[in-house]
Design a protein around this motif. Structure first.
Motif, PDB file in Angstrom:
ATOM      1  N   HIS A 275      -5.200   2.472   8.354  1.00 10.38           N
ATOM      2  CA  HIS A 275      -3.955   2.632   7.465  1.00 10.38           C
ATOM      3  C   HIS A 275      -2.789   2.652   8.172  1.00 10.38           C
ATOM      4  O   HIS A 275      -1.812   1.658   8.151  1.00 10.38           O
ATOM      5  CB  HIS A 275      -3.993   3.875   6.611  1.00 10.38           C
ATOM      6  CG  HIS A 275      -2.937   4.081   5.930  1.00 10.38           C
ATOM      7  ND1 HIS A 275      -2.388   3.328   4.747  1.00 10.38           N
ATOM      8  CD2 HIS A 275      -1.832   5.113   5.820  1.00 10.38           C
ATOM      9  CE1 HIS A 275      -1.410   3.777   4.043  1.00 10.38           C
ATOM     10  NE2 HIS A 275      -0.987   4.741   4.666  1.00 10.38           N
TER      11      HIS A 275
ATOM     12  N   GLN B 227       0.101  -0.350   8.000  1.00  6.40           N
ATOM     13  CA  GLN B 227       1.407   0.064   7.583  1.00  6.40           C
ATOM     14  C   GLN B 227       2.413  -0.066   8.674  1.00  6.40           C
ATOM     15  O   GLN B 227       3.665  -0.643   8.079  1.00  6.40           O
ATOM     16  CB  GLN B 227       1.472   1.616   7.205  1.00  6.40           C
ATOM     17  CG  GLN B 227       0.743   2.062   6.159  1.00  6.40           C
ATOM     18  CD  GLN B 227       1.449   1.715   4.829  1.00  6.40           C
ATOM     19  OE1 GLN B 227       0.850   0.897   4.206  1.00  6.40           O
ATOM     20  NE2 GLN B 227       2.788   2.194   4.547  1.00  6.40           N
TER      21      GLN B 227
ATOM     22  N   LYS C 133      -2.652  -4.355   4.061  1.00  8.49           N
ATOM     23  CA  LYS C 133      -2.069  -3.191   3.689  1.00  8.49           C
ATOM     24  C   LYS C 133      -2.321  -2.776   2.317  1.00  8.49           C
ATOM     25  O   LYS C 133      -2.236  -3.438   1.359  1.00  8.49           O
ATOM     26  CB  LYS C 133      -0.669  -3.263   3.897  1.00  8.49           C
ATOM     27  CG  LYS C 133       0.014  -1.779   3.911  1.00  8.49           C
ATOM     28  CD  LYS C 133       1.822  -1.928   4.415  1.00  8.49           C
ATOM     29  CE  LYS C 133       2.447  -2.923   3.690  1.00  8.49           C
ATOM     30  NZ  LYS C 133       3.905  -2.778   4.197  1.00  8.49           N
ATOM     31  N   GLN C 134      -2.809  -1.538   2.153  1.00  7.05           N
ATOM     32  CA  GLN C 134      -3.067  -1.065   0.990  1.00  7.05           C
ATOM     33  C   GLN C 134      -2.223  -0.074   0.134  1.00  7.05           C
ATOM     34  O   GLN C 134      -1.526   0.907   0.973  1.00  7.05           O
ATOM     35  CB  GLN C 134      -4.460  -0.199   1.245  1.00  7.05           C
ATOM     36  CG  GLN C 134      -5.496  -0.964   1.405  1.00  7.05           C
ATOM     37  CD  GLN C 134      -5.930  -2.039   0.404  1.00  7.05           C
ATOM     38  OE1 GLN C 134      -6.331  -1.927  -0.816  1.00  7.05           O
ATOM     39  NE2 GLN C 134      -6.255  -3.284   1.118  1.00  7.05           N
ATOM     40  N   LYS C 135      -1.915  -0.023  -1.009  1.00  5.74           N
ATOM     41  CA  LYS C 135      -1.328   0.705  -1.990  1.00  5.74           C
ATOM     42  C   LYS C 135      -2.071   1.067  -3.091  1.00  5.74           C
ATOM     43  O   LYS C 135      -2.365   0.469  -4.016  1.00  5.74           O
ATOM     44  CB  LYS C 135       0.098   0.156  -2.475  1.00  5.74           C
ATOM     45  CG  LYS C 135       1.010   1.002  -3.371  1.00  5.74           C
ATOM     46  CD  LYS C 135       2.084   0.401  -3.541  1.00  5.74           C
ATOM     47  CE  LYS C 135       3.098   1.463  -4.378  1.00  5.74           C
ATOM     48  NZ  LYS C 135       4.438   0.686  -4.721  1.00  5.74           N
TER      49      LYS C 135
ATOM     50  N   GLN D 221      -0.522   7.630   1.379  1.00  2.00           N
ATOM     51  CA  GLN D 221       0.101   7.781   0.203  1.00  2.00           C
ATOM     52  C   GLN D 221      -0.767   7.441  -0.983  1.00  2.00           C
ATOM     53  O   GLN D 221      -1.269   6.344  -0.954  1.00  2.00           O
ATOM     54  CB  GLN D 221       1.438   7.009   0.064  1.00  2.00           C
ATOM     55  CG  GLN D 221       2.668   7.344   1.006  1.00  2.00           C
ATOM     56  CD  GLN D 221       3.873   6.746   0.770  1.00  2.00           C
ATOM     57  OE1 GLN D 221       3.719   5.513   0.329  1.00  2.00           O
ATOM     58  NE2 GLN D 221       4.876   7.159   1.238  1.00  2.00           N
TER      59      GLN D 221
ATOM     60  N   THR E  92      -0.462   7.310  -5.209  1.00  2.00           N
ATOM     61  CA  THR E  92       0.387   7.409  -6.527  1.00  2.00           C
ATOM     62  C   THR E  92      -0.364   7.899  -7.600  1.00  2.00           C
ATOM     63  O   THR E  92      -1.231   7.184  -8.027  1.00  2.00           O
ATOM     64  CB  THR E  92       1.029   6.016  -6.944  1.00  2.00           C
ATOM     65  OG1 THR E  92       1.876   5.652  -5.617  1.00  2.00           O
ATOM     66  CG2 THR E  92       2.218   6.169  -8.075  1.00  2.00           C
TER      67      THR E  92
ATOM     68  N   GLY F 177       2.301  -4.038  -7.762  1.00  2.00           N
ATOM     69  CA  GLY F 177       2.394  -3.824  -6.321  1.00  2.00           C
ATOM     70  C   GLY F 177       1.086  -3.125  -5.820  1.00  2.00           C
ATOM     71  O   GLY F 177       1.146  -2.930  -4.423  1.00  2.00           O
ATOM     72  N   TYR F 178       0.264  -2.507  -6.520  1.00  2.00           N
ATOM     73  CA  TYR F 178      -1.102  -1.681  -6.383  1.00  2.00           C
ATOM     74  C   TYR F 178      -2.105  -2.802  -5.957  1.00  2.00           C
ATOM     75  O   TYR F 178      -2.320  -3.822  -6.591  1.00  2.00           O
ATOM     76  CB  TYR F 178      -1.449  -0.871  -7.258  1.00  2.00           C
ATOM     77  CG  TYR F 178      -0.236   0.134  -7.677  1.00  2.00           C
ATOM     78  CD1 TYR F 178      -0.139   1.205  -6.765  1.00  2.00           C
ATOM     79  CD2 TYR F 178       0.676   0.300  -8.838  1.00  2.00           C
ATOM     80  CE1 TYR F 178       1.056   2.247  -7.034  1.00  2.00           C
ATOM     81  CE2 TYR F 178       1.646   0.844  -9.083  1.00  2.00           C
ATOM     82  CZ  TYR F 178       1.775   1.949  -8.107  1.00  2.00           C
ATOM     83  OH  TYR F 178       2.937   2.837  -8.164  1.00  2.00           O
ATOM     84  N   THR F 179      -2.846  -2.463  -4.848  1.00  2.00           N
ATOM     85  CA  THR F 179      -3.982  -3.083  -4.305  1.00  2.00           C
ATOM     86  C   THR F 179      -5.299  -2.394  -4.880  1.00  2.00           C
ATOM     87  O   THR F 179      -6.203  -3.075  -5.134  1.00  2.00           O
ATOM     88  CB  THR F 179      -4.058  -3.196  -2.781  1.00  2.00           C
ATOM     89  OG1 THR F 179      -4.037  -2.023  -2.403  1.00  2.00           O
ATOM     90  CG2 THR F 179      -2.881  -3.849  -2.262  1.00  2.00           C
TER      91      THR F 179
END
Length: 840
Positions: free
Chosen positions: A527, A531, A607-609, A637, A639, A653-655
């Motif tokens: 990560h 990032q 990159k992961q969200k 992070q 959410t 925006g989320y993976t």
């Protein structure tokens, strides 16, 4: 208005009037005098005990004041919660004992040692640890601690003086400061000037997740054995420093219940607990009964609750030569509420807790020598049993995962269990143990019972009902290899204190860097790398390079075409390696034996969200475990999106989005359609436990579930509860086989994995074996209880499924891979689902 309703309102009105008149005298014994120089709670916190729910800051303020003015009190701050609240412990005893406390503590612990037989228990004080409100929304305990602390500081007369000469009381006024504060805010902000006992009143219906849990929504009363949370670490350290003879744990239960004290169900006591423990518990219970009889409070015992799982506060002492006592008070859940037993007021619940706190120390005083003798005999028996045992030591470790092994060793260290290094590398039963990543635990030590409780596998039981989990074998939870040893020949030098882990990069490279995916903190490292904007790839096949073999899931960071120059890249990766305890290997060529570093068998990583759906009906403990994993372990992070505003959120925006377990239907059709569109556009949707069924019903994924068709035959009505309870999967451990070439299993070195499960969800395996990378065996039970009917359903099913939907993936886990923060062994499955879903 009918006569019955009029009567209820009349009783409620009388109760309200009584509530207005209640002061500290409502709780206190009135046949003694009290020291006028000791401030009452109202003098410090500004309200009577039970008038408002005490907030944690006011509770601490009062305890600090008592420690300041009373020679009977001393105060210790043992650390802080996740929200920064102090973890205070008060030591209460006579001034004479305070003047010799260190020596008294030393002698008391000596009672558990080999030279304890030289001590005369007739001259020793007994130690009692009294803890309150480990569940924050069970507040009568901590509020009772106000009145109880005042009594201990202010009561006068020969009886209290004699008692404090013979007792050392460890007073823990709030086991769970963050939860208590959260619930006090709720109850107080919803309190009306005219108290309303209507059960439909908002005051008695907390919003999700409620105040039961700590900051990360953990049930704190399940962490006494795993010791993963700061609150637990503080109290376990205090416990082992003192080894109390009695530990009390003040709880609440449903409003329609009365009051419970232990012993619990006789048939649900862990076999490692000595029978005399339950006899002593019963004797102590007579003191509680007398106290409650004196005020006419109803109560019960030997029902509902058990003494099985050693991770609970009332059961943990039973494996440590002490007596654990659970108190459960029917809760007002606010200030006043209707119940089947009449109107329950908050002061009434506090008084019951206060009186049983008093009856506990009365019992301890009267049974002092008996309890001290039991403690000494307990440890003598443990040493004798260890001498007779064929198993003399246990070795555990994972040659490819030092961090995970280290964290299991940390738990043992927190329980004052002696650890040794492994004298030399060895292979036992086909498992390799290395000196660098293994520990030896001799069983000839005083805490051998704890070792046995942590490492044993148990599959036969006298009862089929459990209040909590039935299996928790720690090396299986950590997915480390372990073996029983017939002697201590492999035990190297004793480890006085575990040293911090380290990590590094082997050298600077102008070509590439590699690290295998086995180590526990590799997701944290990956990560950080992604990032930073660096390119990284994952190997889908094994290979060998420059004398090292690299397994499935190896991460490669090329040096060229990065945003950092070679020197800066080396410096950054060296910091990543230190923080994640990794050994990152610098390589000078891409030519390997196997797939070369430029092969298409290396897939690029993104990159992961990540988002987690939370809110009403979701299981807050499951959600909190995921939050804690991201936030505390992997520094990622996460959410948290509440379903109350889910439809207004832009998901693009989320993976990855995670749906935790729920207690029913949680997402409506609009939400489902929104998620489907997001998945089709490339998102990874991960569902846990019951979410698998919801995803199947709403056609996100095609799953074939095995159904329970068990019908009760020749079962009497009064056996209905036992029959149905026996079919519950409360928590046990099962063996699954792994296809290690599948991305979901990257980082697992063995072909088998122990999986914790507490659901009755069974997914039929796919006819194509490559679609079953994790599959329960035909004989899966390893530790814990499962009914024979459920075992038949579980055999050869799968706990994991993935299907492609458009450009995205839908992934389900029938089981909790993050259970209670100590199930380290399957955390990697969730991380693999997030980072590697595109190649599944």
């Amino acid at each position: 208005m009918n006569k019955w309703l009029f009567f209820l309102f009349f009783i409620a009105a009388l109760t309200l009037k009584a509530q207005e008149r209640i002061d500290l005298n409502y709780y206190l014994p009135q046949d003694i005098t009290y020291d006028g120089s000791i401030p009452k709670p109202m003098d410090v916190i500004g309200h009577e005990v039970g008038e408002w729910h005490v907030t944690h800051d006011k509770l601490i303020q009062y305890m600090q004041k008592l420690a300041e003015v009373s020679p009977r009190f001393s105060l210790e701050n043992r650390g802080a919660t996740f929200e920064g609240r102090p973890l205070l412990l008060l030591t209460v005893t006579s001034p004479k004992n305070h003047g010799n406390l260190a020596q008294l503590q030393k002698e008391h612990v000596q009672l558990s040692e080999t030279d304890g037989s030289t001590l005369n228990v007739e001259n020793m004080p007994v130690v009692v640890y009294q803890g309150f409100s480990i569940h924050g929304n069970e507040p009568s305990g901590s509020n009772a601690a106000l009145a109880y602390a005042y009594y201990l500081a202010a009561a006068q007369g020969p009886e209290i003086e004699a008692l404090l000469d013979q007792l050392i009381i460890l007073l823990d006024p709030s086991f769970n400061p963050d939860g208590l504060q959260r619930f006090a805010y709720w109850a107080n902000t919803n309190k009306s000037a005219i108290l309303n006992p209507d059960k439909n009143e908002r005051e008695y219906h907390e919003v999700w997740p409620g105040g039961r849990t700590n900051h990360y929504w953990f049930d704190m009363n399940r962490d006494w054995l795993p010791v993963q949370l700061p609150e637990s670490k503080a109290r376990i350290k205090s416990y082992h420093q003192w080894l109390p003879n009695i530990l009390t744990d003040h709880h609440e239960m449903g409003t329609n219940s009365t009051f419970f004290f232990q012993p619990g169900e006789p048939s649900r006591v862990h076999p490692l607990t000595p029978k005399i423990n339950q006899d002593l518990t019963m004797e102590i219970g007579t003191y509680h009964a007398k106290a409650l009889d004196g005020i006419g409070s109803l109560y019960y015992t030997q029902e509902n609750y058990d003494d099985y799982y050693y991770g609970k506060g009332s059961t943990f002492p039973d494996i440590n030569g002490a007596i654990g006592i659970l108190f459960e008070q029917g809760s007002s859940r606010g200030h006043i509420q209707e119940s089947e037993n009449g109107v329950v007021t908050f002061p009434f619940t506090i008084r019951n807790q206060f009186l049983t706190a008093l009856s506990t120390i009365e019992a301890a005083f009267a049974m002092r020598t008996k309890l001290l003798t039991y403690q000494r005999n307990f440890y003598n028996d443990v040493r004798a049993e260890s001498t007779k045992s064929k198993t003399k030591a246990i070795v555990f470790g994972d040659a490819k995962d030092r961090a995970k092994t280290h964290h299991l060793a940390e738990i043992l260290e927190r329980h004052n269990i002696r650890l040794h290094a492994l004298s030399n590398d060895v292979t036992l039963n086909g498992k390799s143990f290395t000196k660098e990543a293994s520990y030896v635990v001799p069983l000839q030590q005083k805490n051998a019972k704890i070792i046995q409780a942590m490492f044993e596998k148990r599959t036969t039981f006298t009862d089929s009902l459990f209040y909590d989990i039935s299996g928790w074998t720690f090396p299986m939870a950590f997915n480390v290899d372990y073996a029983e040893l017939p002697n201590i020949g492999l035990a190297g030098s004793e480890i006085p204190e575990l040293q911090p882990l380290s990590g590094s990069v082997s050298a600077i490279s102008t070509y590439a860097y590699l690290f295998e995916w086995n180590e526990y903190y590799t997701p944290k490292a990956l990560h950080q790398i992604l990032q930073k904007g660096l390119r990284a790839k994952v190997a889908k096949s094994p290979f060998s390079l420059e004398g090292n073999r690299y397994d499935y899931g190896t991460i490669m960071i090329p040096v060229q075409n990065q945003i950092l120059d070679p020197e800066a890249l080396f410096s950054f990766l060296n910091q990543v390696a230190k923080e994640s305890f990794l050994q990152i290997q610098a390589v000078s060529t891409g030519l390997t034996q196997g797939i070369d570093l430029g092969s298409n068998e290396f897939d690029p990583l993104e990159k992961q969200k990540v988002a987690l759906v939370v809110g009403r009906n979701f299981t807050y403990t499951d959600a909190g475990e995921i939050w804690h994993l991201f936030d505390q372990r992997y520094d990622m992070q996460l959410t948290k999106i509440d379903i109350d505003y889910f439809n207004s959120v832009d998901l693009n925006g989320y993976t990855a989005i995670i749906i935790p377990n729920s207690r029913g239907t949680t997402l409506d059709k609009r939400m489902a359609d929104k998620l489907k569109d997001w998945v089709k556009n490339g998102g990874t949707l991960i569902g846990y436990r019951n979410a698998a069924q919801w995803l199947s019903r709403n056609e996100f994924i095609s799953l074939d579930f095995k159904k329970d068709t068990l019908v009760a035959k020749n079962i009497a009505f009064d056996q209905k509860r036992n029959f149905e309870g026996a079919q519950n999967m409360d928590g046990a451990i099962f063996k699954a086989t792994l296809d290690r070439s599948h991305p979901i299993t990257y980082g697992f070195k063995n072909e088998e994995l122990s999986v914790f499960r507490n659901t009755n969800i069974y997914i039929t395996a796919d006819k194509n074996s490559y679609n079953n990378p994790i599959k329960y065996t035909n004989n899966p039970l390893q530790s814990g209880y499962i009914s024979k009917e459920n075992l038949a359903l579980l055999k050869n099913t799968v706990p994991f499924k993935v299907q492609r939907v458009g450009q995205g993936r839908v992934i389900v886990f029938t089981d909790n891979t993050n259970f209670r923060a100590f199930w380290y062994g399957t955390n990697k499955l969730l991380m693999n689902a997030i980072f590697f879903s595109k190649i599944m």
